[in-house]
Write an enzyme that holds these catalytic residues in place. Structure first.
Site, mmCIF file in Angstrom:
data_model
loop_
_atom_site.group_PDB
_atom_site.id
_atom_site.type_symbol
_atom_site.label_atom_id
_atom_site.label_comp_id
_atom_site.label_asym_id
_atom_site.label_seq_id
_atom_site.Cartn_x
_atom_site.Cartn_y
_atom_site.Cartn_z
ATOM 1 N N LYS A 87 2.440 -3.300 6.027
ATOM 2 C CA LYS A 87 2.819 -3.242 4.547
ATOM 3 C C LYS A 87 4.351 -3.148 4.516
ATOM 4 O O LYS A 87 4.971 -3.788 3.587
ATOM 5 C CB LYS A 87 2.111 -2.103 4.072
ATOM 6 N N SER B 96 0.820 -1.229 -0.074
ATOM 7 C CA SER B 96 0.012 0.096 0.147
ATOM 8 C C SER B 96 0.752 1.152 0.066
ATOM 9 O O SER B 96 1.878 1.282 0.548
ATOM 10 C CB SER B 96 -0.712 -0.124 1.220
ATOM 11 N N TYR C 168 -1.081 -0.520 10.360
ATOM 12 C CA TYR C 168 -1.242 -0.940 9.135
ATOM 13 C C TYR C 168 -0.107 -0.730 8.067
ATOM 14 O O TYR C 168 0.246 -1.804 7.432
ATOM 15 C CB TYR C 168 -2.696 -0.260 8.462
HETATM 16 N N1 LIG Z 1 -8.490 -0.429 -1.380
HETATM 17 C C1 LIG Z 1 -7.460 0.269 -1.042
HETATM 18 O O1 LIG Z 1 -7.596 1.500 -1.223
HETATM 19 C C2 LIG Z 1 -6.029 -0.205 -0.975
HETATM 20 C C3 LIG Z 1 -5.048 0.439 -1.110
HETATM 21 C C4 LIG Z 1 -3.826 0.115 -0.688
HETATM 22 C C5 LIG Z 1 -3.753 -1.292 -0.480
HETATM 23 N N2 LIG Z 1 -4.741 -2.008 -0.417
HETATM 24 C C6 LIG Z 1 -4.253 -3.488 -0.089
HETATM 25 O O2 LIG Z 1 -5.076 -4.188 -1.258
HETATM 26 C C7 LIG Z 1 -5.400 -5.666 -0.657
HETATM 27 C C8 LIG Z 1 -7.077 -5.982 -1.113
HETATM 28 O O3 LIG Z 1 -7.791 -4.603 -0.500
HETATM 29 P P1 LIG Z 1 -9.149 -4.369 -0.944
HETATM 30 O O4 LIG Z 1 -9.571 -3.133 -0.663
HETATM 31 O O5 LIG Z 1 -9.490 -5.193 -2.163
HETATM 32 O O6 LIG Z 1 -9.966 -5.325 0.458
HETATM 33 P P2 LIG Z 1 -11.577 -5.531 0.418
HETATM 34 O O7 LIG Z 1 -12.563 -5.189 -0.440
HETATM 35 O O8 LIG Z 1 -11.785 -5.230 1.984
HETATM 36 O O9 LIG Z 1 -11.365 -7.275 0.192
HETATM 37 C C9 LIG Z 1 -10.631 -7.989 1.212
HETATM 38 C C10 LIG Z 1 -10.487 -9.345 0.735
HETATM 39 O O10 LIG Z 1 -9.637 -10.002 1.796
HETATM 40 C C11 LIG Z 1 -10.377 -11.248 2.358
HETATM 41 N N3 LIG Z 1 -9.970 -11.050 3.914
HETATM 42 C C12 LIG Z 1 -9.760 -10.168 4.583
HETATM 43 N N4 LIG Z 1 -9.247 -10.506 5.881
HETATM 44 C C13 LIG Z 1 -9.264 -11.714 5.879
HETATM 45 C C14 LIG Z 1 -8.973 -12.663 6.930
HETATM 46 N N5 LIG Z 1 -8.522 -12.543 8.172
HETATM 47 N N6 LIG Z 1 -8.940 -13.913 6.471
HETATM 48 C C15 LIG Z 1 -9.258 -14.393 5.161
HETATM 49 N N7 LIG Z 1 -9.532 -13.780 4.102
HETATM 50 C C16 LIG Z 1 -9.707 -12.269 4.587
HETATM 51 C C17 LIG Z 1 -11.622 -10.707 2.364
HETATM 52 O O11 LIG Z 1 -12.623 -11.981 2.302
HETATM 53 P P3 LIG Z 1 -14.066 -12.250 2.871
HETATM 54 O O12 LIG Z 1 -14.876 -11.123 2.151
HETATM 55 O O13 LIG Z 1 -14.543 -13.285 3.107
HETATM 56 O O14 LIG Z 1 -13.967 -11.521 4.296
HETATM 57 C C18 LIG Z 1 -11.733 -10.197 0.831
HETATM 58 O O15 LIG Z 1 -11.755 -11.218 0.011
HETATM 59 C C19 LIG Z 1 -5.118 -5.514 0.801
HETATM 60 O O16 LIG Z 1 -3.927 -6.085 0.838
HETATM 61 C C20 LIG Z 1 -4.924 -4.009 0.859
HETATM 62 O O17 LIG Z 1 -4.349 -3.810 2.355
HETATM 63 C C21 LIG Z 1 -6.119 -1.583 -0.855
#
Ligand SMILES: NC(=O)c1ccc[n+]([C@@H]2O[C@H](COP(=O)([O-])OP(=O)(O)OC[C@H]3O[C@@H](n4cnc5c(N)ncnc54)[C@H](OP(=O)(O)O)[C@@H]3O)[C@@H](O)[C@H]2O)c1
Length: 254
Positions: free
Chosen positions: A160, A143, A156
């Site tokens: 990362k 991130s 967080y």
């Molecule tokens: N969105 C952003 O702005 C952003 C920015 C920078 C980095 N990121 C990174 O990108 C990645 C994906 O983020 P996202 O925004 O797509 O997240 P999201 O929409 O919240 O989706 C999270 C996914 O991870 C799974 N998950 C979360 N905690 C879990 C756990 N304890 N055990 C098993 N599965 C788990 C969830 O499964 P369930 O649905 O079954 O719970 C879901 O499939 C992450 O590493 C995040 O830190 C995101």
């Protein structure tokens, strides 16, 4: 780029958001794709259905990360779904959300975040290595919180930072097997993770204004970068952190 026919992939957290887009892209490129999720079975089934509708192959695996036995559960499901085939691509995407500013972060919340965001990816890689063909790919999602200081994201951001270091050092360890290890760094991306934030009036516009390409990210923006690293075109890139943020906070825009 993009011919993954005959290959296999595991994407953690693939039921929603960035992981879902990554799973859809790798499957569209030909990989049999394991769609891992924690609790949201309906969303994982939707991802699998969307992949199959587009002509790809996928199967869901449920395993809550950050609890005892998480990696065992994940690999039991993976073994079943792959039925003896090796693994080619591992994308460590699942992560827990920011735990708030230091004043609000509890030791339990801190431990949980490190268990899901750091310990789980590390031990998933450890368990994946014997299953992985030489020439495989390990890609972890970081991130921009590691280069843009945001007070509510301190713990967080620390998680990362840990996975970026992991990628750099593992790249050197696994190069002799031709396995590349890279990290992708999204900026603000429209997913459930920050849906509440984006509901606030003006937030999307504000973040767009801080981004060189003048918009927030979409899951497919990140998935396409992951697909490059997973493809043969990415074979000479390892130990790298790839900023996939559209140029977030590059400096004053004057
Ligand atoms: N969105 C952003 O702005 C952003 C920015 C920078 C980095 N990121 C990174 O990108 C990645 C994906 O983020 P996202 O925004 O797509 O997240 P999201 O929409 O919240 O989706 C999270 C996914 O991870 C799974 N998950 C979360 N905690 C879990 C756990 N304890 N055990 C098993 N599965 C788990 C969830 O499964 P369930 O649905 O079954 O719970 C879901 O499939 C992450 O590493 C995040 O830190 C995101």
């Amino acid at each position: 780029m993009g011919d993954l026919t005959g290959k296999t992939a595991l994407v953690t957290g693939a039921s929603r958001g960035i992981g879902r887009a990554v799973a859809q892209r790798l499957a569209a490129d030909g990989a049999l794709t394991a769609v891992h999720y924690g609790v949201n079975e309906a969303a994982a089934n939707d991802t699998v259905a969307a992949i199959e509708k587009a002509g790809g192959r996928a199967f869901p695996i449920r395993a809550e990360l950050g609890v005892d036995g998480d990696v065992d559960t994940l690999f039991a499901g993976l073994g079943e779904g792959l039925s003896g085939q090796p693994l080619d691509i591992l994308v460590n995407n699942a992560a827990g959300p920011p735990a708030g500013p230091i004043e609000e972060t509890t030791p339990e919340g801190f431990d949980r975040l490190f268990a899901v965001n750091v310990k789980a990816p590390f031990f998933i890689i450890q368990r994946a290595l014997p299953l992985m063909r030489d020439g495989g790919r390990v890609i972890t999602v970081s991130s921009t919180s590691t280069r843009v200081a945001t007070p509510f994201q301190t713990s967080y951001a620390m998680t990362k930072g840990a996975v970026e270091t992991m990628g750099f050092t593992l790249a050197n360890a696994l190069g002799e097997r031709g396995i590349t290890v890279n990290t992708v760094m999204p900026g603000a991306t429209l997913t459930d993770l920050n849906a509440a934030l984006f509901e606030d009036l003006g937030v999307e516009e504000f973040i767009s204004g801080l981004t060189a390409l003048n918009r927030v990210g979409l899951p497919a923006d990140i998935a396409d970068a992951v697909a490059f690293l997973a493809s043969d075109d990415g074979r000479w890139v390892t130990g790298h952190v790839l900023d996939v943020s559209g140029g977030m906070y590059l400096g004053p825009r004057i």
